[in-house]
Design a protein around this motif. Structure first.
Motif, PDB file in Angstrom:
ATOM      1  N   SER A   1       2.088   1.915  31.227  1.00  0.00           N
ATOM      2  CA  SER A   1       1.069   2.972  31.210  1.00  0.00           C
ATOM      3  C   SER A   1       1.598   4.231  31.876  1.00  0.00           C
ATOM      4  O   SER A   1       1.453   5.349  31.344  1.00  0.00           O
ATOM      5  CB  SER A   1      -0.198   2.476  31.923  1.00  0.00           C
ATOM      6  OG  SER A   1      -1.068   3.539  32.229  1.00  0.00           O
TER       7      SER A   1
ATOM      8  N   ARG B   1      -5.755  13.934  26.284  1.00  0.00           N
ATOM      9  CA  ARG B   1      -4.569  14.529  25.659  1.00  0.00           C
ATOM     10  C   ARG B   1      -4.374  14.077  24.210  1.00  0.00           C
ATOM     11  O   ARG B   1      -3.347  14.357  23.601  1.00  0.00           O
ATOM     12  CB  ARG B   1      -3.322  14.189  26.482  1.00  0.00           C
ATOM     13  CG  ARG B   1      -3.263  14.890  27.836  1.00  0.00           C
ATOM     14  CD  ARG B   1      -1.934  14.638  28.529  1.00  0.00           C
ATOM     15  NE  ARG B   1      -1.843  15.206  29.858  1.00  0.00           N
ATOM     16  CZ  ARG B   1      -1.504  16.458  30.139  1.00  0.00           C
ATOM     17  NH1 ARG B   1      -1.220  17.293  29.143  1.00  0.00           N
ATOM     18  NH2 ARG B   1      -1.435  16.887  31.381  1.00  0.00           N
TER      19      ARG B   1
ATOM     20  N   CYS C   1      -0.093   4.926  26.012  1.00  0.00           N
ATOM     21  CA  CYS C   1      -0.645   4.923  27.362  1.00  0.00           C
ATOM     22  C   CYS C   1      -2.070   4.394  27.348  1.00  0.00           C
ATOM     23  O   CYS C   1      -2.455   3.579  28.204  1.00  0.00           O
ATOM     24  CB  CYS C   1      -0.605   6.333  27.951  1.00  0.00           C
ATOM     25  SG  CYS C   1      -1.293   6.441  29.627  1.00  0.00           S
TER      26      CYS C   1
ATOM     27  N   TYR D   1       0.824   9.230  24.251  1.00  0.00           N
ATOM     28  CA  TYR D   1      -0.470   9.035  24.891  1.00  0.00           C
ATOM     29  C   TYR D   1      -1.266   7.899  24.264  1.00  0.00           C
ATOM     30  O   TYR D   1      -2.063   7.238  24.943  1.00  0.00           O
ATOM     31  CB  TYR D   1      -1.279  10.333  24.870  1.00  0.00           C
ATOM     32  CG  TYR D   1      -0.577  11.456  25.585  1.00  0.00           C
ATOM     33  CD1 TYR D   1      -0.306  11.363  26.945  1.00  0.00           C
ATOM     34  CD2 TYR D   1      -0.139  12.592  24.907  1.00  0.00           C
ATOM     35  CE1 TYR D   1       0.363  12.370  27.616  1.00  0.00           C
ATOM     36  CE2 TYR D   1       0.539  13.611  25.561  1.00  0.00           C
ATOM     37  CZ  TYR D   1       0.789  13.488  26.912  1.00  0.00           C
ATOM     38  OH  TYR D   1       1.463  14.486  27.566  1.00  0.00           O
TER      39      TYR D   1
ATOM     40  N   GLY E   1      -4.860  10.751  22.985  1.00  0.00           N
ATOM     41  CA  GLY E   1      -4.338   9.401  22.826  1.00  0.00           C
ATOM     42  C   GLY E   1      -5.244   8.440  22.087  1.00  0.00           C
ATOM     43  O   GLY E   1      -4.899   7.263  21.943  1.00  0.00           O
TER      44      GLY E   1
ATOM     45  N   ASN F   1      -5.043   7.295  34.386  1.00  0.00           N
ATOM     46  CA  ASN F   1      -4.113   7.380  33.251  1.00  0.00           C
ATOM     47  C   ASN F   1      -4.865   7.313  31.929  1.00  0.00           C
ATOM     48  O   ASN F   1      -4.604   8.078  30.997  1.00  0.00           O
ATOM     49  CB  ASN F   1      -3.099   6.233  33.305  1.00  0.00           C
ATOM     50  CG  ASN F   1      -2.103   6.359  34.444  1.00  0.00           C
ATOM     51  OD1 ASN F   1      -2.167   7.296  35.238  1.00  0.00           O
ATOM     52  ND2 ASN F   1      -1.184   5.410  34.531  1.00  0.00           N
ATOM     53  N   TYR F   2      -5.796   6.371  31.846  1.00  0.00           N
ATOM     54  CA  TYR F   2      -6.565   6.195  30.608  1.00  0.00           C
ATOM     55  C   TYR F   2      -7.340   7.471  30.270  1.00  0.00           C
ATOM     56  O   TYR F   2      -7.317   7.956  29.130  1.00  0.00           O
ATOM     57  CB  TYR F   2      -7.534   5.018  30.752  1.00  0.00           C
ATOM     58  CG  TYR F   2      -8.337   4.743  29.496  1.00  0.00           C
ATOM     59  CD1 TYR F   2      -7.868   3.866  28.530  1.00  0.00           C
ATOM     60  CD2 TYR F   2      -9.561   5.377  29.274  1.00  0.00           C
ATOM     61  CE1 TYR F   2      -8.596   3.623  27.367  1.00  0.00           C
ATOM     62  CE2 TYR F   2     -10.296   5.145  28.128  1.00  0.00           C
ATOM     63  CZ  TYR F   2      -9.809   4.267  27.169  1.00  0.00           C
ATOM     64  OH  TYR F   2     -10.524   4.041  26.024  1.00  0.00           O
TER      65      TYR F   2
ATOM     66  N   TYR G   1       4.489   5.805  29.661  1.00  0.00           N
ATOM     67  CA  TYR G   1       4.017   6.501  28.463  1.00  0.00           C
ATOM     68  C   TYR G   1       3.267   7.790  28.816  1.00  0.00           C
ATOM     69  O   TYR G   1       3.314   8.761  28.050  1.00  0.00           O
ATOM     70  CB  TYR G   1       3.113   5.577  27.646  1.00  0.00           C
ATOM     71  CG  TYR G   1       3.834   4.416  26.995  1.00  0.00           C
ATOM     72  CD1 TYR G   1       5.045   4.599  26.332  1.00  0.00           C
ATOM     73  CD2 TYR G   1       3.307   3.130  27.047  1.00  0.00           C
ATOM     74  CE1 TYR G   1       5.703   3.524  25.728  1.00  0.00           C
ATOM     75  CE2 TYR G   1       3.950   2.055  26.449  1.00  0.00           C
ATOM     76  CZ  TYR G   1       5.147   2.261  25.795  1.00  0.00           C
ATOM     77  OH  TYR G   1       5.791   1.205  25.197  1.00  0.00           O
ATOM     78  N   LEU G   2       2.585   7.817  29.949  1.00  0.00           N
ATOM     79  CA  LEU G   2       1.871   9.036  30.351  1.00  0.00           C
ATOM     80  C   LEU G   2       2.843  10.197  30.538  1.00  0.00           C
ATOM     81  O   LEU G   2       2.509  11.349  30.266  1.00  0.00           O
ATOM     82  CB  LEU G   2       1.083   8.785  31.639  1.00  0.00           C
ATOM     83  CG  LEU G   2       0.154   9.908  32.095  1.00  0.00           C
ATOM     84  CD1 LEU G   2      -0.980  10.136  31.100  1.00  0.00           C
ATOM     85  CD2 LEU G   2      -0.420   9.607  33.481  1.00  0.00           C
TER      86      LEU G   2
ATOM     87  N   ALA H   1      -4.854  10.349  29.270  1.00  0.00           N
ATOM     88  CA  ALA H   1      -4.248  10.125  27.950  1.00  0.00           C
ATOM     89  C   ALA H   1      -5.284  10.295  26.840  1.00  0.00           C
ATOM     90  O   ALA H   1      -4.967  10.800  25.747  1.00  0.00           O
ATOM     91  CB  ALA H   1      -3.619   8.735  27.888  1.00  0.00           C
TER      92      ALA H   1
END
Length: 635
Positions: free
Chosen positions: A231, A528, A249, A246, A530, A521-522, A234-235, A525
Motif C-alpha cells: 500500500s 487521486r 494502493c 493508486y 484510484g 492511504n486508502y 503503490y501510494l 489514493a
C-alpha cells in the motif's frame, strides 16, 4: 511475546559479532572470534535466533547495547546511528515537524536543507540500510540449506525486511545497487524503477508464505505487513517511477483494512481519547498492538539504546518540563516543533444546533434575555427546551454582559439571582456572564440554575508543552523557541514508569506501519483516482477524527475531504513517526515554494530549496570506493 523477541535480539546481537564495514550494500561476515554463520544455522531453532538479528538491526546499534558497545557502523556516534533515530532526522527534522538546537556537525544542515554528500546522518542511514540488506542476504542464503518447514516462513520474514530496507533506500536515495546475495564484486547502480519492481515482486511473492494476520509473535511481520508495505509502495509509485498505481494502493489498503487489525479506540486512561495510548510504554499490551502492523520493539532493560523512543522522549524534553511525568530521568533539550505544525490542529466551531438537538427536549416559552444574549434586552428571547417537567436547558453562545430568565417575553414573569448563589428569585438581580459557550440549566422545581462552560472541540492528537515555550521561533538553538512535543512517553496507562527504573532507557515501541496510516492511504489514493469507495474513504477518516476528538465533533463532510485536507490530516495523525518528508514530496511541497515553514531553506520565514533535495546524496565515501556508482543529481 515482546520479552521473548527482545531477549532473542539481545542474545543474537552479542553472538553475531558483525563488523562495521558495509560498503555498497555488501559486507563480509563476522569476527572469527565470534560464532560463525555455519555455527548459527544448524537447525530451525538456531535460525530463528539468527532471524532476530535482522529485526535487531533496526532497533539496536551495536553488540552491547546503550552507547558503549561494539558499534555496527563506524565514524558516527553510536546512539545517533540507530535506524528510527536517523529516520526521524531525515524524514521529520527536514520538514515543518521539527527543529533541533543541537549543533552536532551535519544536524543543523538537515532542517536548514543545506546538507552535502558528506553529511554524517544521511551517510550513516545509507550504511544502516545497507547493513540490513546484507544481513538479510546472508540469512536467506544460509537458512535455505535447512529443511524444516518453518524455515520457509523465516526466509519470507527476511525477504520482507530486505524489501523494507529497499523501500527506505528508494525513498531516501533513489538509485542504489540492487543486491540479493553476498558478493565480492563491486555492485552496479540500479534505477529507482528497477528497485521499485524488485520490492513489489518480493512482497507479492512472500505474502502467502508469511503467517496469517496477527498469527506471528508481536514485533514480527505477517502477510498483512506485506500488503501494508505494498500500500505504501503503490501510494508513492508516481513519484518514484512516473507511473501512478493508486488503484493498486486502494486494493491493498482495502485488504489490510479487512484484516484482523483494528483501530485502537479504548480510552483506558480516561483522558478523552485513545490516541495517546499508542505511544506509551505498554503499547505492546494496552490494545495499541492491535493497530501496529509492523512495530520496532524497545525494552529499557533488554534492548537499551540511545536511539528509538529513548531518543524521541529525552530529546524532546527540556525547559521547564518535568521529565518524571514522561517516565524519564532527564531531558536533552533538543527537539521541538514549528508553528506550521501546531496550527494544523484546528478547533472546529461548536455546533450548537446539534448540541441542542441532543438534549431531546421540546421548545418552551421560557427563554434568556439580556445584553449577554444574541438579541440583547429587547428580545426576542433565546428560547429554552423543556427536558423534563419544569426543567429547561439550552446550549448558547453568550457575550460579556448580563442576562435573566423570562417567560413568554413578559417582564411580568422573570427570574434573576439576588444572592449570586445559583438560586433564582422572581424579578431578581441580573446574572453576570463572561463570554463563552454554555449549557444553561433552569430548574423551576428547585428554583435553581447553572451555567456550565462548554469547551470547544479539541483535536487531542496535538500533544504539546507550551509553558515557557514560544510558538514563534526567533532563533533555533534556545529550547524555549518552539513548542515541545509530548506525544511519546515512557509511562503506561496507569502512569507507571517503564522497565528501566532509572528512567534512562525506554520501553515505548515505535510503529513503522499502523492501521491508521493505511486508512489515510486508502482515502488519498481514492481522491487521486484510484477507484476506491468515496463513502468508505470519508468513513475511515472520520473514524480517526472521532478517536482524536473523543466524539463526533471533529467529523468532516464529503465536501471537506480533499487532497489538501488529507495532507494535513496525515500531519496530525502521523507526526514524528518518520513519514512527513515522503508525504510532502508526494504533494510537491517539500522543496517548492508552495508551502513554507519556519527555517525551511535556512531562512526564518522559509524559502524554497532546489528540487534535487527531494532525495539524499549517495555518501561520498561510497562513491569514492566504487567507480560503478554515479552521484545523485545536484550533489
Amino acid at each position: 511475546m515482546k520479552n521473548k523477541i527482545n531477549k532473542l535480539i539481545f542474545i543474537v546481537a552479542i553472538s553475531l559479532g558483525i563488523t562495521s564495514c558495509h560498503d555498497d550494500l555488501d559486507q563480509s561476515p563476522i569476527d572469527p572470534d565470534s560464532f560463525t554463520e555455519q555455527d548459527v544455522f544448524t537447525d530451525a531453532t538456531s535460525a530463528k535466533g539468527a532471524l532476530a538479528k535482522l529485526y535487531a538491526s533496526l532497533a539496536l546499534t551495536g553488540q552491547n547495547g546503550g552507547d558503549d558497545g561494539a558499534a555496527d557502523i563506524a565514524d558516527i556516534n553510536q546512539g545517533f546511528s540507530q535506524y528510527t533515530r536517523m529516520l526521524f532526522n531525515l524524514n521529520e527534522l527536514t520538514t515543518d515537524h521539527a527543529v533541533v538546537g543541537w549543533g552536532d556537525p551535519g544536524l543543523p544542515d538537515l532542517h536548514g536543507m543545506y546538507w552535502s554528500a558528506s553529511n554524517d546522518f544521511s551517510g550513516a542511514m545509507y550504511l544502516r540500510l545497507a547493513q540490513e540488506v546484507s544481513f538479510c542476504n546472508s540469512f536467506i542464503l544460509q537458512a535455505s540449506s535447512l529443511s524444516e518447514p518453518e524455515v520457509e516462513g523465516f526466509i519470507a520474514e527476511a525477504r520482507f525486511l530486505r524489501a523494507f530496507a529497499y523501500y527506505n533506500l528508494i525513498d531516501l536515495f533513489a538509485n542504489v545497487p540492487l543486491l540479493t546475495e553476498i558478493t565480492t564484486e563491486l555492485p552496479v547502480q540500479s534505477s529507482r524503477t528497477d528497485l521499485f519492481n524488485f520490492v513489489e515482486t518480493e512482497l507479492l511473492e512472500i505474502q502467502d508464505l508469511l503467517p496469517n494476520s496477527q498469527a506471528n509473535e508481536y514485533g514480527r511481520v505477517d502477510r498483512i505487513a506485506a500488503m501494508a508495505l505494498l500500500s505504501k509502495l503503490y501510494l508513492n509509485a508516481e513519484v518514484w517511477t512516473g507511473t501512478p498505481r493508486y488503484d493498486d494502493c486502494v486494493t491493498f489498503s482495502n485488504n489490510v483494512m479487512n484484516s484482523s487489525y483494528t483501530l485502537h479506540t479504548s480510552d483506558l486512561n480516561g483522558n478523552g481519547t485513545a490516541y495517546d495510548e499508542l505511544f506509551l510504554a505498554d503499547n505492546d499490551t494496552n490494545g495499541a498492538q492491535n493497530e501496529f502492523i509492523f512495530p520496532i520493539a524497545f525494552d529499557g532493560v533488554q534492548t537499551a539504546t540511545y536511539g528509538g523512543s529513548t531518543f524521541l522522549i529525552h530529546g524532546a524534553t527540556g525547559g521547564t518540563m518535568d521529565p518524571s511525568t514522561l517516565g524519564i530521568n532527564g531531558g536533552w533539550g533538543g527537539y521541538r516543533t514549528t508553528k506550521a505544525m501546531v496550527e494544523k490542529f484546528e478547533s472546529p466551531a461548536i455546533d450548537l444546533a446539534s448540541l441542542n438537538s441532543s438534549l431531546g427536549g421540546t421548545p418552551s416559552d421560557w427563554g434568556l434575555v439580556g445584553d449577554a444574549t444574541e438579541n440583547s434586552w429587547d428580545g426576542p428571547d433565546m428560547e429554552m427546551f423543556e427536558t423534563s417537567t419544569n426543567v429547561f436547558e439550552l446550549y448558547a453562545q453568550l457575550s460579556d454582559g448580563e442576562m435573566k430568565f423570562r417567560f413568554n417575553e413578559d417582564w411580568g414573569n422573570n427570574y434573576g439571582d439576588d444572592g449570586v448563589d445559583g438560586v433564582v428569585e422572581a424579578d431578581g438581580a441580573n446574572i453576570s456572564v463572561t463570554a463563552g459557550t454554555y449549557l444553561i440549566n433552569f430548574d423551576l422545581n428547585n428554583f435553581t440554575y447553572s451555567l456550565t462552560i462548554v469547551p470547544p472541540p479539541a483535536d487531542k492528537r496535538g500533544m504539546f508543552y507550551t509553558d515557557g515555550q514560544n510558538l514563534e521561533i526567533a532563533a533555533i538553538p534556545p529550547f524555549k523557541e518552539g513548542y515541545a512535543v509530548t506525544k511519546f512517553k515512557n509511562i503506561d496507562v496507569n502512569g507507571n514508569i517503564g522497565n528501566d527504573s532509572s528512567g534512562e532507557f525506554t520501553d515505548t515501541d515505535l510503529p513503522m506501519i499502523r492501521l491508521a496510516e493505511i486508512y489515510l492511504n486508502y482515502a488519498e489514493a481514492t481522491l487521486r483516482g484510484g477507484g476506491g469507495d468515496a463513502n468508505l474513504a470519508l468513513s475511515v477518516i472520520n473514524e480517526l477524527r472521532e478517536r482524536a476528538y473523543g466524539d463526533a465533533s471533529g467529523n468532516i463532510s464529503s465536501g471537506e475531504l480533499t487532497l489538501d485536507f488529507i495532507l494535513d490530516e496525515r500531519s496530525r495523525e502521523l507526526y514524528w513517526e518518520g513519514q512527513r518528508r515522503t508525504d510532502l514530496i508526494r504533494f510537491n511541497k517539500f522543496t517548492s515554494g508552495d508551502y513554507l515553514w519556519p527555517y525551511k531553506g535556512n531562512q526564518p520565514n522559509g524559502v524554497s530549496a532546489g528540487a534535487f533535495r527531494n532525495i539524499f546524496p549517495i555518501p561520498n565515501n561510497t562513491i569514492l570506493t566504487n567507480p560503478n556508482l554515479e552521484q545523485n543529481q545536484g550533489y
